[in-house]
Motif scaffolding. Sequence first.
Motif, PDB file in Angstrom:
ATOM      1  N   ASP A 185       0.859  -1.184   0.000  1.00 10.25           N
ATOM      2  CA  ASP A 185       0.000   0.000   0.000  1.00 10.25           C
ATOM      3  C   ASP A 185       0.892   1.230   0.000  1.00 10.25           C
ATOM      4  O   ASP A 185       1.093   1.888   1.015  1.00 10.25           O
ATOM      5  N   LYS A 186       1.442   1.570  -1.134  1.00 10.63           N
ATOM      6  CA  LYS A 186       2.448   2.616  -1.231  1.00 10.63           C
ATOM      7  C   LYS A 186       1.808   3.998  -1.151  1.00 10.63           C
ATOM      8  O   LYS A 186       0.677   4.202  -1.569  1.00 10.63           O
ATOM      9  N   VAL A 187       2.580   4.934  -0.615  1.00  5.87           N
ATOM     10  CA  VAL A 187       2.177   6.337  -0.611  1.00  5.87           C
ATOM     11  C   VAL A 187       2.568   6.942  -1.952  1.00  5.87           C
ATOM     12  O   VAL A 187       3.722   6.859  -2.370  1.00  5.87           O
ATOM     13  N   GLN A 188       1.618   7.531  -2.651  1.00  9.82           N
ATOM     14  CA  GLN A 188       1.860   8.048  -3.996  1.00  9.82           C
ATOM     15  C   GLN A 188       2.340   9.493  -4.002  1.00  9.82           C
ATOM     16  O   GLN A 188       2.630  10.044  -5.045  1.00  9.82           O
ATOM     17  N   VAL A 189       2.418  10.141  -2.836  1.00  7.01           N
ATOM     18  CA  VAL A 189       2.825  11.536  -2.757  1.00  7.01           C
ATOM     19  C   VAL A 189       4.349  11.634  -2.771  1.00  7.01           C
ATOM     20  O   VAL A 189       5.034  10.853  -2.099  1.00  7.01           O
ATOM     21  N   SER A 190       4.885  12.578  -3.542  1.00  5.09           N
ATOM     22  CA  SER A 190       6.326  12.817  -3.591  1.00  5.09           C
ATOM     23  C   SER A 190       6.588  14.297  -3.348  1.00  5.09           C
ATOM     24  O   SER A 190       5.663  15.103  -3.206  1.00  5.09           O
ATOM     25  N   PHE A 191       7.875  14.661  -3.308  1.00  4.65           N
ATOM     26  CA  PHE A 191       8.221  16.057  -3.076  1.00  4.65           C
ATOM     27  C   PHE A 191       7.744  16.961  -4.208  1.00  4.65           C
ATOM     28  O   PHE A 191       7.583  18.172  -4.018  1.00  4.65           O
ATOM     29  N   LYS A 192       7.511  16.406  -5.388  1.00  6.65           N
ATOM     30  CA  LYS A 192       7.002  17.208  -6.498  1.00  6.65           C
ATOM     31  C   LYS A 192       5.590  17.710  -6.233  1.00  6.65           C
ATOM     32  O   LYS A 192       5.162  18.715  -6.791  1.00  6.65           O
TER      33      LYS A 192
END
Length: 665
Positions: A185-192
């Motif tokens: 269940d990966k987090v899809q949010v990145s620094f971008k």
Amino acid sequence: MNNNKGFNWFFPIAIGAILLFFFSNMGGDSSSNQIDEEAFYKLMEQGKVEDVLIYKDTEKADVFLNQAAKTELAKKEAKKERSPFAAFDFSPKPDYTLSFGDLQLFLEKFDKIKAEYPTVATKKDYGIGKNPMTELLFTAIFWIAIMALFYFVIFRKMMGGGGGGGGGQIFSIGKSKAKLFDEKDKVQVSFKDVAGLEGAKEEVQEVVDFLKNSEKYTKLGGKIPKGVLLVGPPGTGKTLLAKAVAGEAKVPFFSLSGSDFVEMFVGVGASRVRDLFVQAKAKSPAIIFIDEIDAIGRARGKGNMTGGNDERENTLNQLLTEMDGFGTDTNVIIMAATNRADILDKALMRAGRFDRSIYVDLPELHERREIFDVHLAKIKMEPNIDREFLAKQTPGFSGADIANLCNEAALIAARNSHESVTTQDFLDAVDRIIGGLEKKNKAIKPSEKRRVAYHEAGHATISWLVEHAAPLLKVTIVPRGRSLGAAWYLPDERQLTTTEQMLDELCATLGGRAAEQTIFGNISTGALSDLERVTKQAQAMVTIYGLNDKVGNVSYYDSTGQSEYSFGKPYSEATAKMIDEEISKLIESQYQRALQILGDNKDKLDALAAKLLEKEVIFREDLEVVFGKRAWDPELTEHPVSSTQKNNEPTQEAEVIAPESGTQL
């Protein structure tokens, strides 16, 4: 990870209850009494028998008495012991059980009595005899089914699907409620996805590097930081930044709120903390994120008059122990977020626990433009919308505020049947969010409307004629929200404020009441929010910022936040009297200054109020026609804005300057 669930006591208890039920039913205590034929015939002759249920195959019958006879029988047998399971048997029970010898003789005697005694109304019915063992078996199956249902519905639900939970508790209430994000269940949010916050992103990027390349730091003798605390106002992106760290690091990420540790049972919070860190160590390297940590991290021993916060303090003690117990090679980092860092316990903030404190401030002008770029990418809008202009119209807005503004603009455009979102839709959205809903149909007396116009014209006149007041953008007397009128200024986003600037702001704020006094010779309650603001600002100048000559260069401000638990003041009664006098003197001097300015420019005040009564909304260009350009103003590039500021005071007309970024009063 310890998966020992402990011994489950449910099945021994259930088996014991079933055996007790069997023995209680086989003990010979029947719920009905045995009766012989002679006694039955006597009861029948007395008219006490209502019904007889005859079982031909067993030569037995159940005798049911009428209501009067039942009452008499109950009084005689009030002290008779009953089976503990009798309360759970809802089937009708006979009052007596009769064993007869020959069925034919019994029926002849029954008919003979009915013939001799015409008043006897006893009925007879026939049934199939009951097998005691079969009845007992069906009863046992019924109770087993009830217990199984209770176990799977109640116990399994409370145990979280059958898990043992922290400390092997049967109800698993001490199990951590943290939500795990890992490779499944990966987090899809990145620094971008995080616009602005450049300084904060640089610091948390090091945290990601620690987790990915820990040997790079440990081989030189360095220790991986154990905790990172994100501090800042609400809506600035602290939680979003933590999600971005989880998405970038690609390690297991445990996310929960500080309130998830709080429970009504004693010891549950500490148990959940232990279970959380056990899980995190098992999945090392990992990140634990606790949002709103002030729910459990409040300073101990403060405001605890009755000892009611002992459970919260125990939870905090366990958290302190777990954070200090990490080894340097564990690779577990705890991140936390709060907007109330001043009330956190000092032990939580010391080096070795939260090694780094990152302040996430309200976005600056260029950061607001980046945030607009992120949120406007999802909105269908006109191509000529100036993002720089939108950023300039939203000083003091957080990232969450800007997201809400973009959504509100889209809703307004859809409500007005626009094909795309226009600049005016964004300005109307700012109006709606800050000022409230426009109320053009609100009934206002002409005399009150004229007073409101002069009140707002007074604010505009003073702000135009003093040097350090914020540039005016719009004045309106259209009711909006709870205000009858408003003026909108665009304050400089400065980090420091001088004494002269604060005095000019005080004078401009008092311009509304001064205008009423100048024109009407009396004042109204419409300046409530103005007076509240100038009082707080003058109090800050005297007691916090040391800007008063008589009080001197002293500050009674407590940055630790502990003064809220104290009943006393940090100064004497004589000093308190002097402070009150200086605050009043400061406000009154600026009020007299406002009266002087308006008296010298009464004709221009009348002209501006007439424009307001005519148009109801005037902009900067209208003030330039009346007063001319301001000599000390730099050339402004902002467009006229169609917006208003909110006023939270009921039925008052007053403006509220847009919140400044920087020094807070």
